[in-house]
Scaffold this motif. Structure first.
Motif, mmCIF file in Angstrom:
data_model
loop_
_atom_site.group_PDB
_atom_site.id
_atom_site.type_symbol
_atom_site.label_atom_id
_atom_site.label_comp_id
_atom_site.label_asym_id
_atom_site.label_seq_id
_atom_site.Cartn_x
_atom_site.Cartn_y
_atom_site.Cartn_z
ATOM 1 N N GLU A 161 9.425 20.989 3.552
ATOM 2 C CA GLU A 161 9.161 19.563 3.758
ATOM 3 C C GLU A 161 10.342 18.737 3.242
ATOM 4 O OE1 GLU A 161 5.206 16.762 3.367
ATOM 5 O OE2 GLU A 161 5.668 18.155 1.725
ATOM 6 N N ASN A 162 10.928 19.125 2.109
ATOM 7 C CA ASN A 162 12.101 18.417 1.588
ATOM 8 C C ASN A 162 13.313 18.606 2.497
ATOM 9 O OD1 ASN A 162 10.732 17.445 -0.639
ATOM 10 N ND2 ASN A 162 11.196 19.251 -1.883
ATOM 11 N N ASP A 163 13.539 19.856 2.974
ATOM 12 C CA ASP A 163 14.709 20.132 3.821
ATOM 13 C C ASP A 163 14.615 19.426 5.162
ATOM 14 O OD1 ASP A 163 15.623 21.687 1.787
ATOM 15 O OD2 ASP A 163 14.995 23.600 2.671
ATOM 16 N N GLU B 141 13.130 16.536 5.667
ATOM 17 C CA GLU B 141 12.709 15.163 5.377
ATOM 18 C C GLU B 141 13.226 14.178 6.410
ATOM 19 O OE1 GLU B 141 12.923 11.875 1.752
ATOM 20 O OE2 GLU B 141 13.948 13.822 1.553
ATOM 21 N N LYS C 104 6.504 23.085 0.493
ATOM 22 C CA LYS C 104 7.078 21.885 -0.122
ATOM 23 C C LYS C 104 8.599 21.872 0.045
ATOM 24 C CE LYS C 104 3.502 21.250 -3.655
ATOM 25 N NZ LYS C 104 3.207 21.311 -5.111
ATOM 26 N N ASN C 105 9.271 23.035 -0.135
ATOM 27 C CA ASN C 105 10.721 23.104 0.037
ATOM 28 C C ASN C 105 11.131 22.802 1.474
ATOM 29 O OD1 ASN C 105 11.088 23.768 -2.649
ATOM 30 N ND2 ASN C 105 10.966 25.979 -2.279
#
Length: 890
Positions: free
Chosen positions: A745-747, A749, A742-743
């Motif tokens: 995926e955010n970085d 984005e 998830k982290n």
């Protein structure tokens, strides 16, 4: 001839005849043989039959076109040639209707006078009479069975009180045979005097009063002792109305109470029968035809529940009013005439919509005390059968069209295999349209004659389908291969009446089959010469071939095993991983490679093998089968174990050397950055100083220097990060890989949005490890999947995980799969090497260190990483990580 010349008088005589009369003139062929007849005159009866007044001068076979398939014309020709009067009957017509005619054919000079009588009704009457006689005989047998099967005593007295008949029950009661009893009186058959006298008086009363009498009497039974019987004597009248005999029946009423109970049980059984019968059934009562009983099958069929019991049938199914079926219901109830009819169309509302249904219906009136009080209805739905038959009729038409379009030779033969009719199609075979030729003579080459005769004999005896590949001789004496399939047609007595067959030219297939057989044999011979185990499998992964090496090593019987039996030969510790890896390759259609241990049947020891398999595809790229090998690498593995000891000794030396190299790389990386930074600084000043003096070429050169300097700067950072990987230890913590992804995926984005990419993951494990390093591991893999996406195809990244036990430790198997540009299988060994680039640096950015870092991170965690891929179809990375770390610092 004078009569014929007076046509008006002749026609009047003709027209007055109640039967058809025709005057015909013979027509001859070129061999002076009678082949047909010209019509001179028809009387009105025939004209009405054929409904054609324009008949004169036309051929008889043209006007009566439906005589084909009969011998009518042949009988006429025989009379014309021999002069012998013919009398015969013949059915005439088609599937739409047939009539039977009686023909009388008389030759008069060169003419035939034919009398035609419609005897259809007569034939039907004869058939009905024969059926009636058969029914009467059945009825007699039925009466005999009933009389001799009933427990009641049935008997007949003549007017002299002697027994003219006694059924088996009465003879059994007496303990006598019919020969000892018939023709004898009551006392002679064991009746007491008072009993005999009483019955004789009753017989006199029946004869004199011409009406039945009834009574009760007690007398002994030969086996059961004294019983009480109810009896009735009735008069039997002859054709003159005189009493000729007195018939009697006697019933044991000793168990009358039980009989009453049985009657009640019978009523209950009737109700149960209605409910348990498999056919939809209901019972209607009264003038309003109210539903008294209805079974579950009828309820299901009309789509209602038991709440309809007590309702009028017409209220339950109002759409029936005015329909044919409702008219029959009323007719059965009002007139008492049973109704039976198949495939009755009944439109009604069963599912909320009015639809057409077909039923086989049987309606019977219920009669009590001579009056109709209700009726029983049985309705069996046959909608599917009717629709199926209609489709079958349509299929028949399609079949004829198919036969006409077929490339095969299609034909019909009689029971003796004589060709009656060639249908359509050529099939590359000779088809001269000959009839009456023996099939064996027509199609079978002499070398195949014996086999064909044996197979035909077997098909005739077993009434089975004949199939055979055989050689046939064409009209030009050339030989071709043919596949023939002949099906027997049976009548209702299971007797073969004809054969239907098709023959197709398979010469090209046989030639190709021979080539394939030779090729397969050469392949098997070559495979048996190779020291490795060779195997093939179908597209679903089921093994269908092993060379001889497999059977020599495993001890299996040749061709005995061909599916997944190889699993039984694996070392137990290898079964899970080998099976999983194999079926993952089968599912993904990716090449397969793995090391495992196989048990030797002769020594019982397990030896190490390297197994490889490649998917084989056709020219359209569709997987057709797998080709695999298993190579014995046991000696190499043993050598490897020895080398590992040497490696351990050298590791300590290399560790010290690595520490020095890491320190050097760290210092060198920092020192190298300074000149690169100065190059960038002075290059920028040069651009500012000569801004107006630079031409287009000079600007391009300066831009390339900038790009090269930036790449050098990134390379130095990569070397620094790579050198620090082994230098810095990390504390282990509990890491949730779901949170890590998830982290990431955010970085990433922005990169994912620009590429329209997606990451799919769920239920990833929670393991021990260095959070920073695991983040870097999966960041590099996911970033690579985005970077190396195919042009115009959004990247799709799937991350899945499973668990397994390896060497007693629980490990996580994590798979990262993408749909990017992939790589060739021969590049698998280089992909994790330092500074390795598989693609142009001008098209794809990078230092070539990302996957090397991934490998180091996995190994520092006591795991591993492998990769496989197909060019332009994507890549798969498989990371193995232990759930628990052996040390707290890694």
């Amino acid at each position: 001839m004078e009569l014929i010349s007076n046509l008006e008088l002749f026609q009047t005589v003709f027209n007055s005849a109640p039967n058809g009369i025709a005057v015909l003139k013979s027509l001859y062929d070129n061999k002076d043989k009678v082949e047909d007849f010209s019509i001179l005159l028809f009387n009105s009866c025939i004209i009405n039959w054929i409904d054609n007044k324009d008949y004169k001068g036309k051929r008889f076979s043209t006007i009566f076109s439906k005589i084909e398939g009969t011998n009518i014309l042949e009988q006429f020709i025989e009379t014309a040639e021999t002069g012998i009067t013919a009398n015969f009957e013949q059915w005439y017509g088609d599937e739409n209707g047939k009539q039977c005619f009686g023909f009388t054919v008389v030759k008069q000079d060169e003419m035939l006078v034919v009398t035609m009588e419609d005897v259809t009704e007569k034939k039907h009457a004869e058939t009905a009479l024969n059926n009636a006689l058969i029914d009467a005989e059945k009825q007699k047998r039925l009466y005999d069975s009933i009389l001799n099967g009933t427990p009641d005593l049935v008997y007949v007295f003549d007017r002299d009180y002697k027994f003219a008949y006694a059924n088996k029950a009465l003879l059994s009661m007496w303990g006598k045979t019919a020969e000892d009893s018939i023709g004898r009186g009551l006392i002679e058959n064991g009746y007491e005097d008072w009993h005999a006298e009483m019955h004789e008086k009753e017989i006199d009363t029946v004869i004199s009063e011409r009406k039945p009498i009834r009574g009760t009497v007690s007398f002994p039974h030969a086996e059961l002792g004294r019983r009480i019987y109810d009896y009735i004597f009735v008069p039997v009248f002859n054709e003159k109305g005189e009493v000729e005999f007195v018939a009697g029946t006697t019933r044991d009423i000793t168990e009358s109470k039980q009989a009453e109970e049985k009657l009640q049980q019978s009523e209950n059984r009737f109700r149960k029968m209605i409910h348990q019968t498999p056919a939809p059934t209901l019972v209607l009562r009264g003038d309003n035809l109210v539903i008294e009983q209805i079974n579950k099958h009828m309820l299901q069929m009309i789509g209602r529940g038991e709440e309809i019991i007590g309702m009028r049938l017409i209220d339950v199914l109002p759409e029936l009013e005015g329909q044919y079926v409702w008219e029959q219901v009323l007719k059965v109830y009002n007139e008492g005439i049973p109704f039976d009819q198949s495939e009755v169309l009944v439109p009604h509302n069963r599912t909320g919509e009015l639809k057409d249904y077909y039923y086989n219906l049987a309606y019977r009136p219920l009669i009590e005390d001579g009056e109709i009080t209700g009726m029983i209805q049985v309705a069996v739905e046959v909608t599917q059968q009717v629709v199926a038959r209609q489709k079958m009729e349509e299929s028949e038409s399609r079949f004829r069209a198919l036969v006409n379009a077929s490339s095969d030779l299609v034909y019909r033969m009689d029971a003796d295999w004589m060709i009656m009719q060639n249908l359509e199609g050529e099939g590359g075979l000779s088809n001269s349209g000959e009839r009456g030729i023996n099939w064996l003579d027509k199609f079978i080459h002499t070398t195949d004659l014996r086999q064909a005769v044996d197979l035909i004999s077997k098909s005739i005896v077993e009434k089975s389908i004949f199939e055979m590949e055989h050689k046939a001789v064409n009209e030009d004496d050339s030989v071709r291969w043919v596949f023939s399939r002949v099906v027997p047609i049976l009548d209702d007595q299971e007797k073969i009446i004809e054969w239907f067959g098709a023959s197709s030219d398979i010469t090209s297939q046989k030639e190709l089959q021979n080539v394939i057989t030779e090729s397969e044999e050469k392949f098997r011979q070559l495979a048996d010469l190779i020291p490795q185990i060779i195997w093939t499998a179908d597209p679903d992964g089921f093994v269908d071939y092993y060379n001889s090496r497999w059977y020599e090593y495993t001890g299996f019987e040749e061709h005995e095993f061909g599916d997944s039996s190889w699993i039984s030969k694996l070392h137990p510790d290898d079964v899970y991983l080998v099976s999983k890896r194999w079926y993952e390759s089968v599912r993904a259609e990716f090449p397969y490679q793995i090391e495992f241990r196989l048990r030797n049947a002769n020594t019982g020891e397990y030896r190490w093998f390297l197994s490889k398999a490649l998917p084989i595809r056709d020219k359209e790229g569709v997987l057709t089968n797998w080709f695999g090998t298993c190579t014995d690498i046991h000696e190499q593995k043993s050598t490897t174990e020895k080398l590992e000891i040497l490696v351990a000794d050298r590791t300590k030396e290399l560790q010290r050397s690595n520490e020095d190299l890491q320190q050097f790389a760290h210092v060198a990386s920092h020192d190298l950055k300074e000149p690169v930074r100065k190059i960038k600084t002075f290059l920028s000043r040069l651009e500012e100083h000569m801004e107006e003096q630079l031409d287009e070429s000079s600007s391009k050169y300066i831009e390339r220097i900038h790009v090269a300097a930036d790449r050098m700067f990134n390379m130095i950072d990569g070397v620094l990060a790579y050198s620090k990987m082994n230098a810095d230890s990390q504390k282990t913590t509990i890491v949730d890989l779901n949170e890590v992804i998830k982290n990431i995926e955010n970085d990433l984005e922005i990169a994912l949005q620009e590429a329209n990419g997606k990451i799919y993951f769920e239920e990833l494990p929670v393991i021990e490890g260095a959070s920073v390093l695991l983040y870097q591991l999966f960041y590099n893999l996911i970033n690579n999947s985005i970077k190396f996406a195919q042009e115009n195809i959004p990247p799709q990244i799937n991350i899945t995980a499973t668990e397994q036990i390896e060497a007693g430790n629980k490990v996580a198997i994590i798979t990262v799969e993408d749909n990017g540009i992939g790589f060739d299988l021969d590049q698998t060994g280089r992909i994790f090497e330092t500074f390795t680039r598989l693609n142009s640096k001008d098209r794809y950015e990078g230092t070539g260190l990302g996957l090397s870092l991934c490998k180091k991170i996995a190994e520092r965690h006591g795991g591993s990483i492998t990769a496989t891929g197909i060019s332009n179809k994507g890549a798969i990375f498989i990371i193995t990580l232990p759930f628990v770390q052996k040390a707290k610092d890694i």
